[in-house]
Scaffold this motif. Structure first.
Motif, PDB file in Angstrom:
ATOM      1  N   THR A 172      44.508 -46.476  26.901  1.00 35.60           N
ATOM      2  CA  THR A 172      43.999 -47.590  27.678  1.00 35.60           C
ATOM      3  C   THR A 172      42.538 -47.362  28.025  1.00 35.60           C
ATOM      4  O   THR A 172      42.186 -46.352  28.623  1.00 35.60           O
ATOM      5  CB  THR A 172      44.808 -47.786  28.973  1.00 35.60           C
ATOM      6  N   GLN A 173      41.711 -48.312  27.614  1.00 30.57           N
ATOM      7  CA  GLN A 173      40.310 -48.330  28.009  1.00 30.57           C
ATOM      8  C   GLN A 173      40.083 -49.660  28.717  1.00 30.57           C
ATOM      9  O   GLN A 173      40.314 -50.714  28.134  1.00 30.57           O
ATOM     10  CB  GLN A 173      39.380 -48.245  26.796  1.00 30.57           C
ATOM     11  N   LEU A 174      39.622 -49.611  29.946  1.00 28.51           N
ATOM     12  CA  LEU A 174      39.397 -50.836  30.709  1.00 28.51           C
ATOM     13  C   LEU A 174      37.944 -51.273  30.607  1.00 28.51           C
ATOM     14  O   LEU A 174      37.046 -50.457  30.435  1.00 28.51           O
ATOM     15  CB  LEU A 174      39.778 -50.619  32.170  1.00 28.51           C
ATOM     16  N   GLY A 175      37.733 -52.576  30.711  1.00 29.54           N
ATOM     17  CA  GLY A 175      36.365 -53.093  30.728  1.00 29.54           C
ATOM     18  C   GLY A 175      35.745 -53.036  29.353  1.00 29.54           C
ATOM     19  O   GLY A 175      35.155 -52.031  28.969  1.00 29.54           O
ATOM     20  N   SER A 176      35.850 -54.104  28.601  1.00 28.05           N
ATOM     21  CA  SER A 176      35.380 -54.076  27.221  1.00 28.05           C
ATOM     22  C   SER A 176      33.866 -53.874  27.140  1.00 28.05           C
ATOM     23  O   SER A 176      33.383 -53.184  26.236  1.00 28.05           O
ATOM     24  CB  SER A 176      35.782 -55.353  26.504  1.00 28.05           C
ATOM     25  N   HIS A 177      33.117 -54.486  28.076  1.00 24.80           N
ATOM     26  CA  HIS A 177      31.668 -54.347  28.073  1.00 24.80           C
ATOM     27  C   HIS A 177      31.224 -53.586  29.312  1.00 24.80           C
ATOM     28  O   HIS A 177      31.653 -53.877  30.424  1.00 24.80           O
ATOM     29  CB  HIS A 177      30.998 -55.732  28.037  1.00 24.80           C
ATOM     30  N   VAL A 178      30.357 -52.604  29.094  1.00 30.50           N
ATOM     31  CA  VAL A 178      29.844 -51.784  30.187  1.00 30.50           C
ATOM     32  C   VAL A 178      28.329 -51.804  30.120  1.00 30.50           C
ATOM     33  O   VAL A 178      27.747 -51.446  29.087  1.00 30.50           O
ATOM     34  CB  VAL A 178      30.355 -50.330  30.076  1.00 30.50           C
ATOM     35  N   SER A 179      27.699 -52.237  31.206  1.00 29.01           N
ATOM     36  CA  SER A 179      26.238 -52.232  31.276  1.00 29.01           C
ATOM     37  C   SER A 179      25.786 -51.087  32.156  1.00 29.01           C
ATOM     38  O   SER A 179      26.338 -50.871  33.246  1.00 29.01           O
ATOM     39  CB  SER A 179      25.731 -53.560  31.855  1.00 29.01           C
ATOM     40  N   VAL A 180      24.787 -50.368  31.698  1.00 31.69           N
ATOM     41  CA  VAL A 180      24.272 -49.231  32.465  1.00 31.69           C
ATOM     42  C   VAL A 180      22.754 -49.229  32.341  1.00 31.69           C
ATOM     43  O   VAL A 180      22.199 -49.546  31.279  1.00 31.69           O
ATOM     44  CB  VAL A 180      24.892 -47.917  31.956  1.00 31.69           C
ATOM     45  N   SER A 181      22.094 -48.900  33.429  1.00 35.75           N
ATOM     46  CA  SER A 181      20.638 -48.813  33.405  1.00 35.75           C
ATOM     47  C   SER A 181      20.199 -47.517  32.733  1.00 35.75           C
ATOM     48  O   SER A 181      20.869 -46.481  32.838  1.00 35.75           O
ATOM     49  CB  SER A 181      20.076 -48.862  34.823  1.00 35.75           C
ATOM     50  N   GLU A 182      19.090 -47.601  32.052  1.00 39.76           N
ATOM     51  CA  GLU A 182      18.522 -46.408  31.416  1.00 39.76           C
ATOM     52  C   GLU A 182      18.294 -45.338  32.482  1.00 39.76           C
ATOM     53  O   GLU A 182      17.735 -45.612  33.552  1.00 39.76           O
ATOM     54  CB  GLU A 182      17.203 -46.761  30.733  1.00 39.76           C
ATOM     55  N   GLY A 183      18.770 -44.124  32.211  1.00 42.15           N
ATOM     56  CA  GLY A 183      18.633 -43.041  33.174  1.00 42.15           C
ATOM     57  C   GLY A 183      19.807 -42.887  34.120  1.00 42.15           C
ATOM     58  O   GLY A 183      19.919 -41.870  34.822  1.00 42.15           O
ATOM     59  N   ALA A 184      20.684 -43.873  34.166  1.00 44.91           N
ATOM     60  CA  ALA A 184      21.844 -43.825  35.059  1.00 44.91           C
ATOM     61  C   ALA A 184      23.027 -43.149  34.380  1.00 44.91           C
ATOM     62  O   ALA A 184      23.053 -42.956  33.162  1.00 44.91           O
ATOM     63  CB  ALA A 184      22.221 -45.234  35.506  1.00 44.91           C
ATOM     64  N   LEU A 185      24.031 -42.823  35.190  1.00 43.00           N
ATOM     65  CA  LEU A 185      25.240 -42.186  34.692  1.00 43.00           C
ATOM     66  C   LEU A 185      26.038 -43.142  33.806  1.00 43.00           C
ATOM     67  O   LEU A 185      26.225 -44.311  34.147  1.00 43.00           O
ATOM     68  CB  LEU A 185      26.112 -41.752  35.869  1.00 43.00           C
ATOM     69  N   VAL A 186      26.512 -42.609  32.699  1.00 42.52           N
ATOM     70  CA  VAL A 186      27.454 -43.344  31.860  1.00 42.52           C
ATOM     71  C   VAL A 186      28.853 -42.791  32.133  1.00 42.52           C
ATOM     72  O   VAL A 186      29.067 -41.582  32.071  1.00 42.52           O
ATOM     73  CB  VAL A 186      27.139 -43.170  30.354  1.00 42.52           C
ATOM     74  N   LEU A 187      29.791 -43.683  32.464  1.00 39.99           N
ATOM     75  CA  LEU A 187      31.178 -43.282  32.697  1.00 39.99           C
ATOM     76  C   LEU A 187      32.091 -44.270  31.990  1.00 39.99           C
ATOM     77  O   LEU A 187      32.103 -45.451  32.311  1.00 39.99           O
ATOM     78  CB  LEU A 187      31.506 -43.260  34.193  1.00 39.99           C
ATOM     79  N   LEU A 188      32.839 -43.770  31.027  1.00 36.47           N
ATOM     80  CA  LEU A 188      33.811 -44.599  30.311  1.00 36.47           C
ATOM     81  C   LEU A 188      35.190 -43.983  30.528  1.00 36.47           C
ATOM     82  O   LEU A 188      35.397 -42.802  30.262  1.00 36.47           O
ATOM     83  CB  LEU A 188      33.479 -44.643  28.818  1.00 36.47           C
ATOM     84  N   ARG A 189      36.113 -44.817  31.006  1.00 33.71           N
ATOM     85  CA  ARG A 189      37.434 -44.314  31.383  1.00 33.71           C
ATOM     86  C   ARG A 189      38.440 -44.454  30.249  1.00 33.71           C
ATOM     87  O   ARG A 189      38.450 -45.453  29.532  1.00 33.71           O
ATOM     88  CB  ARG A 189      37.948 -45.054  32.612  1.00 33.71           C
ATOM     89  N   CYS A 190      39.285 -43.444  30.143  1.00 38.77           N
ATOM     90  CA  CYS A 190      40.337 -43.441  29.130  1.00 38.77           C
ATOM     91  C   CYS A 190      41.588 -42.825  29.737  1.00 38.77           C
ATOM     92  O   CYS A 190      41.543 -41.709  30.268  1.00 38.77           O
ATOM     93  CB  CYS A 190      39.901 -42.647  27.905  1.00 38.77           C
ATOM     94  N   ASN A 191      42.680 -43.558  29.675  1.00 40.13           N
ATOM     95  CA  ASN A 191      43.971 -43.030  30.056  1.00 40.13           C
ATOM     96  C   ASN A 191      44.909 -43.109  28.864  1.00 40.13           C
ATOM     97  O   ASN A 191      44.844 -44.044  28.081  1.00 40.13           O
ATOM     98  CB  ASN A 191      44.552 -43.801  31.250  1.00 40.13           C
ATOM     99  N   TYR A 192      45.767 -42.134  28.746  1.00 41.67           N
ATOM    100  CA  TYR A 192      46.634 -42.043  27.584  1.00 41.67           C
ATOM    101  C   TYR A 192      48.074 -41.846  28.016  1.00 41.67           C
ATOM    102  O   TYR A 192      48.357 -41.449  29.141  1.00 41.67           O
ATOM    103  CB  TYR A 192      46.195 -40.880  26.679  1.00 41.67           C
ATOM    104  N   SER A 193      48.962 -42.138  27.111  1.00 41.35           N
ATOM    105  CA  SER A 193      50.354 -41.748  27.276  1.00 41.35           C
ATOM    106  C   SER A 193      50.776 -41.017  26.016  1.00 41.35           C
ATOM    107  O   SER A 193      50.388 -41.408  24.913  1.00 41.35           O
ATOM    108  CB  SER A 193      51.251 -42.963  27.520  1.00 41.35           C
ATOM    109  N   SER A 194      51.511 -39.945  26.205  1.00 44.85           N
ATOM    110  CA  SER A 194      51.921 -39.142  25.058  1.00 44.85           C
ATOM    111  C   SER A 194      53.187 -38.382  25.394  1.00 44.85           C
ATOM    112  O   SER A 194      53.306 -37.827  26.483  1.00 44.85           O
ATOM    113  CB  SER A 194      50.812 -38.163  24.673  1.00 44.85           C
ATOM    114  N   SER A 195      54.088 -38.338  24.445  1.00 46.33           N
ATOM    115  CA  SER A 195      55.350 -37.630  24.647  1.00 46.33           C
ATOM    116  C   SER A 195      55.234 -36.163  24.243  1.00 46.33           C
ATOM    117  O   SER A 195      56.147 -35.387  24.468  1.00 46.33           O
ATOM    118  CB  SER A 195      56.464 -38.306  23.843  1.00 46.33           C
ATOM    119  N   VAL A 196      54.097 -35.798  23.658  1.00 41.21           N
ATOM    120  CA  VAL A 196      53.859 -34.411  23.258  1.00 41.21           C
ATOM    121  C   VAL A 196      52.489 -34.003  23.774  1.00 41.21           C
ATOM    122  O   VAL A 196      51.678 -34.877  24.122  1.00 41.21           O
ATOM    123  CB  VAL A 196      53.918 -34.243  21.719  1.00 41.21           C
TER     124      VAL A 196
END
Lengths: 113, 115
Positions: free
Chosen positions: A5-29
């Motif tokens: 799961t990745q939320l927010g299809s478009h992410v705007s960030v200012s030059e020099g600012a922190l980039v944070l992209l979230r990822c959650n997963y599900s896995s049986s192994v």
């Protein structure tokens, strides 16, 4: 089955600012996790991967990601965005007996000067 | 070549036509994958080859889709009687071995538009 799961299809960030992209997963192994980047008119390239050796993984171009089992997360960060970071970013989990990947929907990152 | 090569880069087909998409993986790579990427979505797995053997075709959406890799190198994805819902970018990827943690090398894809 595994999924990402990745939320927010478009992410705007200012030059020099922190980039944070979230990822959650599900896995049986125990998962192998990846971040791939796709620049315009190019194929996907590997940014970094988690293979259980260390929970904090460093990749190319100053990106890093931290595996948190308790949160089933693998968020991608970069302390200071550069114009060249404008691209689409995909989180993926390895599933099955081979290295077949299940991808999230991706984040299109726009860097504002 | 140095990377994974796919051709054609763009393909326009009329509904009902057959199409063939080619993938030239990195020389010596054992594993080869085909993915389908619809607009605004992540890549979706179609099929997997280990050398010439097609070990997993569970992602192929219908029996109109067929893939082969007869000599363990070049692969072809064939779509018969194309439909509008087949419009997507088709990605090919290869890797050196077969382990779950291996890096995949992707081609630039073939963008298929079915009219």
């Amino acid at each position: 089955a595994q999924s990402v799961t990745q939320l927010g299809s478009h992410v705007s960030v200012s030059e020099g600012a922190l980039v944070l992209l979230r990822c959650n997963y599900s896995s049986s192994v125990p998962p192998y996790l990846f971040w791939y980047v796709q620049y315009p008119n190019q194929g996907l390239q590997l940014l970094l991967k988690y293979t259980s050796a260390a929970t904090l993984v460093k990749g190319i171009n100053g990106f890093e990601a931290e595996f948190k089992k308790s949160e089933t997360s693998f968020h991608l960060t970069k302390p200071s965005a550069h114009m060249s970071d404008a691209a689409e970013y995909f989180c993926a989990v390895s599933e099955g007996g081979n290295n077949r990947l299940a991808f999230g929907k991706g984040n299109q990152v726009v860097v504002i000067p | 070549g140095a990377g994974v090569s796919q051709s054609p880069r763009y393909k326009v087909a009329k509904r009902g036509q057959d199409v063939a998409l080619r993938c030239d993986p990195i020389s010596g790579h054992v594993s080869l994958f085909w993915y389908q990427q619809a607009l605004g979505q992540g890549p979706e797995f179609l099929t997997y080859f280990q050398n010439e053997a097609q070990l997993d075709k569970s992602g192929l959406p219908s029996d109109r889709f067929f893939a082969e890799r007869p000599e363990g190198s070049v692969s072809t994805l064939k779509i018969q009687r194309t439909q509008q819902e087949d419009s997507a970018v088709y990605l090919c990827a290869s890797s050196v071995g077969t382990a779950r943690y291996e890096k995949l090398f992707f081609g630039s894809g073939t963008q298929l538009s079915v009219l």
